[in-house]
Design a protein around this motif. Structure first.
Motif, PDB file in Angstrom:
ATOM      1  N   HIS A 166       3.934  -4.484  -1.147  1.00  0.00           N
ATOM      2  CA  HIS A 166       3.501  -3.211  -1.706  1.00  0.00           C
ATOM      3  C   HIS A 166       3.924  -2.069  -0.787  1.00  0.00           C
ATOM      4  O   HIS A 166       4.300  -2.293   0.352  1.00  0.00           O
ATOM      5  CB  HIS A 166       1.981  -3.180  -1.948  1.00  0.00           C
ATOM      6  N   MET A 167       3.873  -0.867  -1.330  1.00  0.00           N
ATOM      7  CA  MET A 167       4.169   0.340  -0.571  1.00  0.00           C
ATOM      8  C   MET A 167       2.873   1.124  -0.475  1.00  0.00           C
ATOM      9  O   MET A 167       2.035   1.043  -1.374  1.00  0.00           O
ATOM     10  CB  MET A 167       5.229   1.175  -1.282  1.00  0.00           C
ATOM     11  N   GLN A 168       2.707   1.892   0.591  1.00  0.00           N
ATOM     12  CA  GLN A 168       1.490   2.661   0.795  1.00  0.00           C
ATOM     13  C   GLN A 168       1.835   4.140   0.924  1.00  0.00           C
ATOM     14  O   GLN A 168       2.789   4.487   1.626  1.00  0.00           O
ATOM     15  CB  GLN A 168       0.785   2.206   2.076  1.00  0.00           C
ATOM     16  N   ILE A 169       1.072   4.977   0.226  1.00  0.00           N
ATOM     17  CA  ILE A 169       1.281   6.416   0.334  1.00  0.00           C
ATOM     18  C   ILE A 169      -0.062   7.119   0.491  1.00  0.00           C
ATOM     19  O   ILE A 169      -1.091   6.636   0.013  1.00  0.00           O
ATOM     20  CB  ILE A 169       2.061   7.005  -0.860  1.00  0.00           C
ATOM     21  N   PRO A 170      -0.047   8.268   1.154  1.00  0.00           N
ATOM     22  CA  PRO A 170      -1.282   9.038   1.304  1.00  0.00           C
ATOM     23  C   PRO A 170      -1.559   9.880   0.068  1.00  0.00           C
ATOM     24  O   PRO A 170      -0.632  10.374  -0.586  1.00  0.00           O
ATOM     25  CB  PRO A 170      -0.976   9.931   2.510  1.00  0.00           C
ATOM     26  N   MET A 228       0.103   1.202  -3.157  1.00  0.00           N
ATOM     27  CA  MET A 228      -1.239   1.350  -2.607  1.00  0.00           C
ATOM     28  C   MET A 228      -1.458   2.807  -2.239  1.00  0.00           C
ATOM     29  O   MET A 228      -0.641   3.410  -1.539  1.00  0.00           O
ATOM     30  CB  MET A 228      -1.406   0.469  -1.376  1.00  0.00           C
ATOM     31  N   LEU A 229      -2.551   3.375  -2.737  1.00  0.00           N
ATOM     32  CA  LEU A 229      -2.908   4.755  -2.457  1.00  0.00           C
ATOM     33  C   LEU A 229      -4.002   4.769  -1.404  1.00  0.00           C
ATOM     34  O   LEU A 229      -4.991   4.045  -1.528  1.00  0.00           O
ATOM     35  CB  LEU A 229      -3.438   5.437  -3.725  1.00  0.00           C
ATOM     36  N   ALA A 273       4.396  10.960   2.215  1.00  0.00           N
ATOM     37  CA  ALA A 273       5.354   9.855   2.307  1.00  0.00           C
ATOM     38  C   ALA A 273       6.764  10.392   2.050  1.00  0.00           C
ATOM     39  O   ALA A 273       7.294  10.275   0.952  1.00  0.00           O
ATOM     40  CB  ALA A 273       4.997   8.759   1.309  1.00  0.00           C
ATOM     41  N   ASN A 274       7.335  11.002   3.065  1.00  0.00           N
ATOM     42  CA  ASN A 274       8.677  11.578   3.004  1.00  0.00           C
ATOM     43  C   ASN A 274       9.305  11.467   4.386  1.00  0.00           C
ATOM     44  O   ASN A 274       8.631  11.198   5.360  1.00  0.00           O
ATOM     45  CB  ASN A 274       8.620  13.077   2.647  1.00  0.00           C
ATOM     46  N   PHE A 275      10.592  11.712   4.451  1.00  0.00           N
ATOM     47  CA  PHE A 275      11.266  11.864   5.732  1.00  0.00           C
ATOM     48  C   PHE A 275      12.366  12.895   5.551  1.00  0.00           C
ATOM     49  O   PHE A 275      12.655  13.315   4.433  1.00  0.00           O
ATOM     50  CB  PHE A 275      11.819  10.521   6.257  1.00  0.00           C
TER      51      PHE A 275
END
Length: 126
Positions: free
Chosen positions: A11-15, A55-56, A65-67
């Motif tokens: 999974h991926m996680q983001i704020p 996933m939040l 979630a950036n760069f």
């Protein structure tokens, strides 16, 4: 022979700023399904028909979630679509900040900023 330690992306996680509001926005506007919301109410798992879960994490921190690459904001999340023009029209109707949308030769590329300041990328291959 290489040892295989990793099998797949789980999974991926983001704020997110507000978990309940974000769950509603991602499910209503992007087609995610809520799989599970934590009992302590600070995180949730969403999914699409294919691919890893999203996933939040609710946080009060000033983060996204950036760069950046050469001072340009880039998405960490990159999704595939067969309806990128319809999605773009839908996002415009929601007044979402679309930062990039064009034919790149290999396919159409869309970048937008969600309600939490996270940049998303979408590709529709030709």
């Amino acid at each position: 022979m290489k040892k295989l330690f990793l099998e797949r992306l789980e999974h991926m996680q983001i704020p997110v700023n507000n978990l309940a509001e974000s769950i509603e926005w991602y499910t209503k506007n992007l087609g995610f399904t809520l799989n599970k919301k934590s009992e302590d109410l600070n995180h949730a798992f969403l999914s699409l028909p294919n691919g890893p879960m999203l996933m939040l994490w609710e946080t009060g921190d000033d983060t996204a979630a950036n760069f950046t690459f050469n001072e340009e904001v880039m998405p960490i999340l990159l999704y595939h679509s067969k309806k990128i023009h319809e999605l773009t029209h839908h996002l415009h109707s929601l007044h979402v900040n679309i930062t990039f949308f064009q034919d790149e030769g290999f396919g159409w590329v869309l970048k937008f900023i969600d309600i939490n300041g996270n940049m998303w990328g979408v590709i529709q291959l030709i």
